[in-house]
Design a protein around this motif. Structure first.
Motif, PDB file in Angstrom:
ATOM      1  N   LEU A 239     -12.859  96.366 132.518  1.00  0.00           N
ATOM      2  CA  LEU A 239     -14.235  95.802 132.761  1.00  0.00           C
ATOM      3  C   LEU A 239     -14.604  95.804 134.448  1.00  0.00           C
ATOM      4  N   ARG A 240     -13.459  95.478 135.184  1.00  0.00           N
ATOM      5  CA  ARG A 240     -13.794  95.712 136.633  1.00  0.00           C
ATOM      6  C   ARG A 240     -13.991  97.028 136.970  1.00  0.00           C
ATOM      7  N   ALA A 241     -13.098  97.879 136.527  1.00  0.00           N
ATOM      8  CA  ALA A 241     -13.466  99.242 136.952  1.00  0.00           C
ATOM      9  C   ALA A 241     -14.881  99.834 136.393  1.00  0.00           C
ATOM     10  N   LEU A 242     -15.195  99.246 135.191  1.00  0.00           N
ATOM     11  CA  LEU A 242     -16.872  99.557 134.975  1.00  0.00           C
ATOM     12  C   LEU A 242     -17.783  98.700 135.926  1.00  0.00           C
ATOM     13  N   LEU A 243     -17.471  97.620 136.161  1.00  0.00           N
ATOM     14  CA  LEU A 243     -18.403  96.843 137.284  1.00  0.00           C
ATOM     15  C   LEU A 243     -18.520  97.455 138.596  1.00  0.00           C
ATOM     16  N   PHE A 244     -17.152  97.877 139.239  1.00  0.00           N
ATOM     17  CA  PHE A 244     -17.380  98.635 140.412  1.00  0.00           C
ATOM     18  C   PHE A 244     -17.920  99.937 140.524  1.00  0.00           C
ATOM     19  N   THR A 245     -18.077 100.727 139.226  1.00  0.00           N
ATOM     20  CA  THR A 245     -18.518 101.899 139.078  1.00  0.00           C
ATOM     21  C   THR A 245     -20.070 101.824 138.919  1.00  0.00           C
ATOM     22  N   LEU A 246     -20.408 100.828 138.295  1.00  0.00           N
ATOM     23  CA  LEU A 246     -22.059 100.648 138.141  1.00  0.00           C
ATOM     24  C   LEU A 246     -22.198 100.278 139.392  1.00  0.00           C
TER      25      LEU A 246
ATOM     26  N   ALA B 263     -13.611 109.183 140.085  1.00  0.00           N
ATOM     27  CA  ALA B 263     -12.661 108.424 140.597  1.00  0.00           C
ATOM     28  C   ALA B 263     -12.136 106.922 139.636  1.00  0.00           C
ATOM     29  N   ALA B 264     -13.142 106.632 139.095  1.00  0.00           N
ATOM     30  CA  ALA B 264     -13.055 105.656 137.974  1.00  0.00           C
ATOM     31  C   ALA B 264     -12.025 106.309 136.836  1.00  0.00           C
TER      32      ALA B 264
ATOM     33  N   GLY C 192      -6.670  98.118 145.685  1.00  0.00           N
ATOM     34  CA  GLY C 192      -7.957  97.619 146.501  1.00  0.00           C
ATOM     35  C   GLY C 192      -7.461  98.110 148.054  1.00  0.00           C
ATOM     36  N   GLY C 193      -6.121  98.024 148.197  1.00  0.00           N
ATOM     37  CA  GLY C 193      -5.638  98.783 149.697  1.00  0.00           C
ATOM     38  C   GLY C 193      -5.855 100.169 149.598  1.00  0.00           C
ATOM     39  N   ALA C 194      -5.823 100.897 148.696  1.00  0.00           N
ATOM     40  CA  ALA C 194      -6.290 102.288 148.640  1.00  0.00           C
ATOM     41  C   ALA C 194      -7.429 102.504 148.902  1.00  0.00           C
ATOM     42  N   ALA C 195      -8.387 101.819 148.202  1.00  0.00           N
ATOM     43  CA  ALA C 195     -10.015 101.993 148.575  1.00  0.00           C
ATOM     44  C   ALA C 195     -10.328 101.583 150.098  1.00  0.00           C
TER      45      ALA C 195
END
Length: 355
Positions: free
Chosen positions: A13-20, A179-180, A270-273
């Motif tokens: 869900l977190r990945a989907l949120l950041f992707t959107l 990326a996601a 998150g650090g990689a981002a």
């Protein structure tokens, strides 16, 4: 207590949120900013795999750019013949992605098997030798194009979306979605049993072996996972630039990926981002500032690129001294502190003698 199913659901869900959110941001960005977003997403694929490899399993890779190059060449060598055969659309794109995964995964397996037997500087030296030998490999192997590289078919906007999104925005969408797809499994590995085994092997291989964990298998799995993610990042760069050449994956870029994960925080997705954003945007910002100062042309030419290296070096020393856990740890600590301050405090109930 959080179950495995709840953990997986939260990460997805977190990945989907950041992707959107990233896809939505493309509507307010101009063409060049969307291009930069695509490059950040591609770099994020590589830094996420590298931070997992170095931060969790303890395997130092100085040539991670080779894995991105393998993904880019794998995409080009499958998508280009498909385009010549008249295949287009999702079928050609799928074949290209499959080629990127196969070639990057094969290189990752070989490096993982070597990493299971080599430790410390020996593994680092092997990966360093690969990135140095990459130009010679692309020159000697037929079909890799040497210094000119290999052309990649243009991925245009689908007919249904023409007039709604531009080419750069469409490429940004592709990059964000890939990326996601690449990073979400790494996040699941990091928080699951695989991550626990990697930490155990990193901490003490003998103790891990006594606990029934195979260090060789864990190290190989970490390398393959990082290679597949980096390969997808290389495929994204191939799509965006429509070319794959060894010049884009030199030693400087490979070392910059390692600096990025250290700055962001080893072992942190998150650090990689954060590191990926710094790698892409900081050199561009520095070059823009240098160009705007109005220096003589010869001095500006000598400073181009060198100032960015100096800034990265100073930033690396400063972050290592001030926040050993990286920028993600520092930002996370500030957010936690702010949340704690904003949280309402409960007054202790009065005792019977105070009533």
């Amino acid at each position: 207590m959080t179950t495995d199913r709840q953990r997986v659901r939260a990460i997805v869900l977190r990945a989907l949120l950041f992707t959107l959110l990233a896809v939505g941001a493309t509507f307010v960005l101009d063409d060049y900013r969307n291009y930069q977003l695509a490059v950040v997403a591609a770099t994020f694929c590589a830094t996420a795999g590298l931070t997992l490899l170095v931060g969790l399993s303890g395997q130092l890779s100085l040539g991670h750019a080779v894995l991105m190059a393998a993904g880019g060449y794998g995409y080009a060598l499958t998508a280009a013949p498909a385009a010549e055969a008249g295949l287009g659309g999702p079928a050609r794109f799928g074949l290209g992605i499959a080629g990127a995964l196969v070639l990057a995964g094969a290189v990752g397996v070989l490096l993982g098997l070597a990493g299971a037997r080599l430790k410390g500087p020996y593994l680092a030296g092997l990966t360093l030798a690969l990135v140095i030998a990459l130009p010679a490999i692309t020159t000697e192997v037929p079909g890799l194009g040497g210094g000119q590289g290999v052309g990649v078919p243009f991925e245009g906007v689908p007919d249904a979306l023409r007039g709604v999104v531009g080419v750069e925005q469409w490429h940004a969408w592709i990059a964000v979605v890939i990326a996601a797809v690449a990073v979400t499994p790494l996040a699941l590995m990091r928080s699951g049993r695989s991550g626990t085994r990697m930490r155990a092997v990193h901490g003490d291989e003998t103790a891990a072996r006594l606990a029934g964990i195979s260090p060789a298998r864990v190290k190989t799995k970490a390398f393959v996972a990082g290679a597949l993610s980096a390969g997808l990042g290389g495929a994204v760069l191939a799509i965006v630039t429509q070319n794959v050449s060894h010049g884009a994956y030199d030693l400087a870029f490979s070392l910059l990926l390692l600096v990025a994960v250290v700055l962001g925080g080893l072992g942190s997705i998150g650090g990689a981002a954060v590191g990926a954003v710094l790698v892409v945007l900081l050199p561009w910002l520095i070059d823009t500032v240098v160009a705007g100062v109005g220096l003589p042309a010869d001095l500006e030419q000598r400073l181009a690129g060198n100032v960015a290296v100096l800034v990265f070096g100073v930033l690396l020393v400063a972050v290592t001294v001030a926040w050993p856990g990286g920028l993600s740890h520092a930002l996370g600590g500030r957010v936690s502190s702010l949340t704690h301050r904003l949280r309402p405090t409960r007054q202790a109930p009065q005792s019977l003698t105070e009533r």
